[in-house]
Design an enzyme around this catalytic site. Structure first.
Site, PDB file in Angstrom:
ATOM      1  N   ARG A   1       0.842  -1.199   0.000  1.00 30.62           N
ATOM      2  CA  ARG A   1       0.000   0.000   0.000  1.00 30.62           C
ATOM      3  C   ARG A   1       0.880   1.254   0.000  1.00 30.62           C
ATOM      4  O   ARG A   1       0.629   2.212  -0.721  1.00 30.62           O
ATOM      5  CB  ARG A   1      -0.919  -0.024   1.228  1.00 30.62           C
ATOM      6  CG  ARG A   1      -2.066   0.962   1.174  1.00 30.62           C
ATOM      7  CD  ARG A   1      -2.947   0.836   2.420  1.00 30.62           C
ATOM      8  NE  ARG A   1      -3.714  -0.394   2.464  1.00 30.62           N
ATOM      9  CZ  ARG A   1      -4.963  -0.530   1.980  1.00 30.62           C
ATOM     10  NH1 ARG A   1      -5.588   0.493   1.433  1.00 30.62           N
ATOM     11  NH2 ARG A   1      -5.588  -1.662   2.056  1.00 30.62           N
TER      12      ARG A   1
ATOM     13  N   MET B   1     -11.754   4.029  -3.663  1.00 26.10           N
ATOM     14  CA  MET B   1     -12.077   2.917  -2.773  1.00 26.10           C
ATOM     15  C   MET B   1     -10.875   2.283  -2.086  1.00 26.10           C
ATOM     16  O   MET B   1     -10.974   1.172  -1.563  1.00 26.10           O
ATOM     17  CB  MET B   1     -12.875   1.846  -3.533  1.00 26.10           C
ATOM     18  CG  MET B   1     -14.213   2.342  -4.089  1.00 26.10           C
ATOM     19  SD  MET B   1     -15.255   3.197  -2.872  1.00 26.10           S
ATOM     20  CE  MET B   1     -15.745   1.787  -1.894  1.00 26.10           C
TER      21      MET B   1
ATOM     22  N   LEU C   1      -6.161   5.379   2.206  1.00 22.61           N
ATOM     23  CA  LEU C   1      -4.902   6.068   1.937  1.00 22.61           C
ATOM     24  C   LEU C   1      -3.988   5.999   3.149  1.00 22.61           C
ATOM     25  O   LEU C   1      -4.433   6.191   4.292  1.00 22.61           O
ATOM     26  CB  LEU C   1      -5.170   7.528   1.567  1.00 22.61           C
ATOM     27  CG  LEU C   1      -5.861   7.719   0.217  1.00 22.61           C
ATOM     28  CD1 LEU C   1      -6.473   9.115   0.117  1.00 22.61           C
ATOM     29  CD2 LEU C   1      -4.883   7.478  -0.939  1.00 22.61           C
TER      30      LEU C   1
ATOM     31  N   ASN D   1     -13.156  14.237   0.934  1.00 20.78           N
ATOM     32  CA  ASN D   1     -13.859  13.022   0.510  1.00 20.78           C
ATOM     33  C   ASN D   1     -15.352  13.265   0.628  1.00 20.78           C
ATOM     34  O   ASN D   1     -15.796  14.095   1.417  1.00 20.78           O
ATOM     35  CB  ASN D   1     -13.456  11.859   1.429  1.00 20.78           C
ATOM     36  CG  ASN D   1     -14.172  10.559   1.089  1.00 20.78           C
ATOM     37  OD1 ASN D   1     -14.299  10.212  -0.097  1.00 20.78           O
ATOM     38  ND2 ASN D   1     -14.635   9.843   2.094  1.00 20.78           N
TER      39      ASN D   1
ATOM     40  N   HIS E   1     -18.662  10.934   1.533  1.00 17.69           N
ATOM     41  CA  HIS E   1     -19.012   9.614   2.064  1.00 17.69           C
ATOM     42  C   HIS E   1     -20.528   9.493   2.132  1.00 17.69           C
ATOM     43  O   HIS E   1     -21.199  10.415   2.593  1.00 17.69           O
ATOM     44  CB  HIS E   1     -18.395   9.441   3.453  1.00 17.69           C
ATOM     45  CG  HIS E   1     -18.730   8.131   4.079  1.00 17.69           C
ATOM     46  ND1 HIS E   1     -18.121   6.963   3.692  1.00 17.69           N
ATOM     47  CD2 HIS E   1     -19.617   7.799   5.036  1.00 17.69           C
ATOM     48  CE1 HIS E   1     -18.620   5.958   4.394  1.00 17.69           C
ATOM     49  NE2 HIS E   1     -19.533   6.442   5.213  1.00 17.69           N
TER      50      HIS E   1
ATOM     51  N   ASP F   1     -12.785   8.093   7.455  1.00 14.84           N
ATOM     52  CA  ASP F   1     -14.091   8.762   7.576  1.00 14.84           C
ATOM     53  C   ASP F   1     -14.225   9.557   8.876  1.00 14.84           C
ATOM     54  O   ASP F   1     -15.326   9.693   9.411  1.00 14.84           O
ATOM     55  CB  ASP F   1     -15.247   7.738   7.472  1.00 14.84           C
ATOM     56  CG  ASP F   1     -15.293   7.056   6.114  1.00 14.84           C
ATOM     57  OD1 ASP F   1     -14.812   7.649   5.131  1.00 14.84           O
ATOM     58  OD2 ASP F   1     -15.800   5.925   6.036  1.00 14.84           O
TER      59      ASP F   1
HETATM   60  N1  NHR Z   1      -8.155   7.215   3.439  1.00  8.71           N
HETATM   61  C1  NHR Z   1      -7.996   7.776   4.635  1.00  8.71           C
HETATM   62  N2  NHR Z   1      -6.770   7.702   5.190  1.00  8.71           N
HETATM   63  N3  NHR Z   1      -8.998   8.391   5.315  1.00  8.71           N
HETATM   64  C2  NHR Z   1     -10.212   8.442   4.771  1.00  8.71           C
HETATM   65  O1  NHR Z   1     -11.174   9.068   5.445  1.00  8.71           O
HETATM   66  C3  NHR Z   1     -10.455   7.855   3.498  1.00  8.71           C
HETATM   67  C4  NHR Z   1      -9.372   7.239   2.838  1.00  8.71           C
HETATM   68  C5  NHR Z   1      -9.533   6.626   1.599  1.00  8.71           C
HETATM   69  C6  NHR Z   1     -10.775   6.589   1.027  1.00  8.71           C
HETATM   70  C7  NHR Z   1     -13.204   6.978   1.068  1.00  8.71           C
HETATM   71  C8  NHR Z   1     -13.986   5.905   1.799  1.00  8.71           C
HETATM   72  C9  NHR Z   1     -15.348   6.233   2.219  1.00  8.71           C
HETATM   73  O2  NHR Z   1     -15.765   7.386   2.130  1.00  8.71           O
HETATM   74  C10 NHR Z   1     -11.864   7.163   1.675  1.00  8.71           C
HETATM   75  C11 NHR Z   1     -11.713   7.814   2.897  1.00  8.71           C
HETATM   76  C12 NHR Z   1     -12.378   2.634   0.953  1.00  8.71           C
HETATM   77  C13 NHR Z   1     -12.569   1.869   2.084  1.00  8.71           C
HETATM   78  C14 NHR Z   1     -12.034   0.461   2.159  1.00  8.71           C
HETATM   79  O3  NHR Z   1     -12.290  -0.250   3.113  1.00  8.71           O
HETATM   80  C15 NHR Z   1     -13.238   2.446   3.141  1.00  8.71           C
HETATM   81  C16 NHR Z   1     -13.694   3.761   3.044  1.00  8.71           C
HETATM   82  C17 NHR Z   1     -13.493   4.522   1.911  1.00  8.71           C
HETATM   83  C18 NHR Z   1     -12.832   3.949   0.859  1.00  8.71           C
HETATM   84  N4  NHR Z   1     -11.240   0.022   1.163  1.00  8.71           N
HETATM   85  C19 NHR Z   1     -10.610  -1.298   1.086  1.00  8.71           C
HETATM   86  C20 NHR Z   1      -9.083  -1.162   1.265  1.00  8.71           C
HETATM   87  O4  NHR Z   1      -8.474  -2.151   1.691  1.00  8.71           O
HETATM   88  C21 NHR Z   1     -10.817  -1.913  -0.266  1.00  8.71           C
HETATM   89  C22 NHR Z   1     -12.292  -2.134  -0.561  1.00  8.71           C
HETATM   90  C23 NHR Z   1     -12.562  -2.460  -2.019  1.00  8.71           C
HETATM   91  O5  NHR Z   1     -11.639  -2.449  -2.847  1.00  8.71           O
HETATM   92  O6  NHR Z   1     -13.751  -2.670  -2.325  1.00  8.71           O
HETATM   93  O7  NHR Z   1      -8.522  -0.106   0.966  1.00  8.71           O
HETATM   94  O8  NHR Z   1     -16.117   5.326   2.635  1.00  8.71           O
HETATM   95  C1  GAR Z   2     -20.383   7.923  -4.197  1.00  8.80           C
HETATM   96  O1  GAR Z   2     -21.739   7.765  -3.894  1.00  8.80           O
HETATM   97  C2  GAR Z   2     -19.591   8.102  -2.930  1.00  8.80           C
HETATM   98  O2  GAR Z   2     -20.335   8.631  -1.877  1.00  8.80           O
HETATM   99  C3  GAR Z   2     -19.194   6.711  -2.618  1.00  8.80           C
HETATM  100  O3  GAR Z   2     -19.008   6.059  -3.826  1.00  8.80           O
HETATM  101  C4  GAR Z   2     -19.838   6.637  -4.819  1.00  8.80           C
HETATM  102  C5  GAR Z   2     -19.037   6.885  -6.046  1.00  8.80           C
HETATM  103  O4  GAR Z   2     -19.871   7.213  -7.101  1.00  8.80           O
HETATM  104  N1  GAR Z   2     -17.975   6.705  -1.887  1.00  8.80           N
HETATM  105  C6  GAR Z   2     -17.645   5.725  -1.101  1.00  8.80           C
HETATM  106  O5  GAR Z   2     -18.385   4.786  -0.846  1.00  8.80           O
HETATM  107  C7  GAR Z   2     -16.271   5.843  -0.556  1.00  8.80           C
HETATM  108  N2  GAR Z   2     -15.927   4.651   0.108  1.00  8.80           N
HETATM  109  P1  GAR Z   2     -19.275   7.816  -8.428  1.00  8.80           P
HETATM  110  O6  GAR Z   2     -18.076   6.993  -8.830  1.00  8.80           O
HETATM  111  O7  GAR Z   2     -20.390   7.657  -9.407  1.00  8.80           O
HETATM  112  O8  GAR Z   2     -18.932   9.246  -8.132  1.00  8.80           O
END
Ligand code: NHR
Ligand code: GAR
Length: 220
Positions: free
Chosen positions: A66, A91, A94, A108, A110, A146
């Site tokens: 990562r 997704m 970070l 972001n 959410h 989040d």
């Molecule tokens: N990174 C940090 N450090 N902090 C946040 O608040 C973040 C972030 C990266 C993405 C978006 C997010 C959301 O709004 C986001 C917010 C991915 C996962 C996750 O579990 C969770 C939340 C969000 C995005 N991802 C898995 C992983 O291992 C993979 C899941 C998959 O590929 O389907 O990274 O909800």
């Molecule tokens: C959005 O609804 C956003 O809120 C959500 O994914 C969708 C992306 O739609 N984000 C997450 O769930 C982050 N984990 P889009 O690709 O059509 O913009």
């Protein structure tokens, strides 16, 4: 009139939020200058190309860790010299390295009324819990998922007839309004993160709250 601020969008999928950002550029103070996806065939990249915006697929599976991926991502984002970095359906969690590098200019959206329903699968969980309200939150990104300070929230009443698909549709319609607005407030210099607090015009705010009423978003 080329004082527009530079926005880089990170995404993993469809890119409807990217589309909303692009469609509303003309009335706002930002310009999307680059789009990066960790999923090389994400439809969001195609939307960028159609809009003549630089689009880069960077497959995270080609990296050993990562952190290795995120270090490369930092380089690629920096090449666009962004004023603001926007996660729009990105997704991958970070790493602290990435978040620290763009601290205070990384947001972001959410699909929940944070702090409720962090993480994935929010629609299913909200319906299972029979919650009366659902919505979306724009927040600054911190290393903890989040959990950064909230900028704007929009809420709606869950209907007895709602399923995951209908709820997602209506929440995303709200996202497509509040996310470009948030990008505009930031890039016009009105919105900033200071000591973990959100300031609007130099005053601390609770998140700006909108509600969906008869298909129109109103400031609550
Ligand atoms: N990174 C940090 N450090 N902090 C946040 O608040 C973040 C972030 C990266 C993405 C978006 C997010 C959301 O709004 C986001 C917010 C991915 C996962 C996750 O579990 C969770 C939340 C969000 C995005 N991802 C898995 C992983 O291992 C993979 C899941 C998959 O590929 O389907 O990274 O909800
Ligand atoms: C959005 O609804 C956003 O809120 C959500 O994914 C969708 C992306 O739609 N984000 C997450 O769930 C982050 N984990 P889009 O690709 O059509 O913009």
């Amino acid at each position: 009139m080329s004082e527009k601020k530079r926005v880089v969008v990170l995404l993993s999928g469809n890119g409807t939020n990217l589309q909303a950002l692009l469609d509303q550029e003309h009335k706002y103070s930002y310009q999307v200058v680059g789009v990066i996806s960790n999923i090389p065939d994400a439809y969001g990249l195609e939307r960028a190309r159609q809009h003549k915006v630089a689009a880069l697929g960077l497959d995270h599976k080609a990296f050993s860790s990562r952190t290795a991926f995120d270090l490369r991502l930092i380089q690629e984002v920096n090449r666009f010299d962004p004023d603001l970095v926007v996660l729009a359906g990105y997704m991958r969690i970070l790493s602290p390295e990435f978040v620290d590098r763009f601290a205070g200019k990384l947001i972001n959206i959410h699909p929940s009324l944070l702090p409720d329903y962090k993480g994935l699968g929010t629609y299913k969980r909200v319906l299972a819990d029979k919650k009366p309200l659902h919505g979306c939150t724009v927040h600054f990104v911190t290393p903890e998922l989040d959990s950064g300070a909230h900028v704007i929230q929009a809420s709606l009443e869950v209907k007895a007839t709602d399923n995951e698909e209908s709820l997602m549709q209506r929440v995303q319609t709200m996202e497509h309004q509040i996310y470009p607005l948030a990008a505009h407030l930031f890039t016009s210099g009105r919105l900033q993160l200071k000591e973990d607090k959100v300031l609007l015009d130099n005053h601390p705010i609770n998140p700006l709250g909108y509600q969906l009423k008869e298909n129109a978003l109103e400031l609550a």
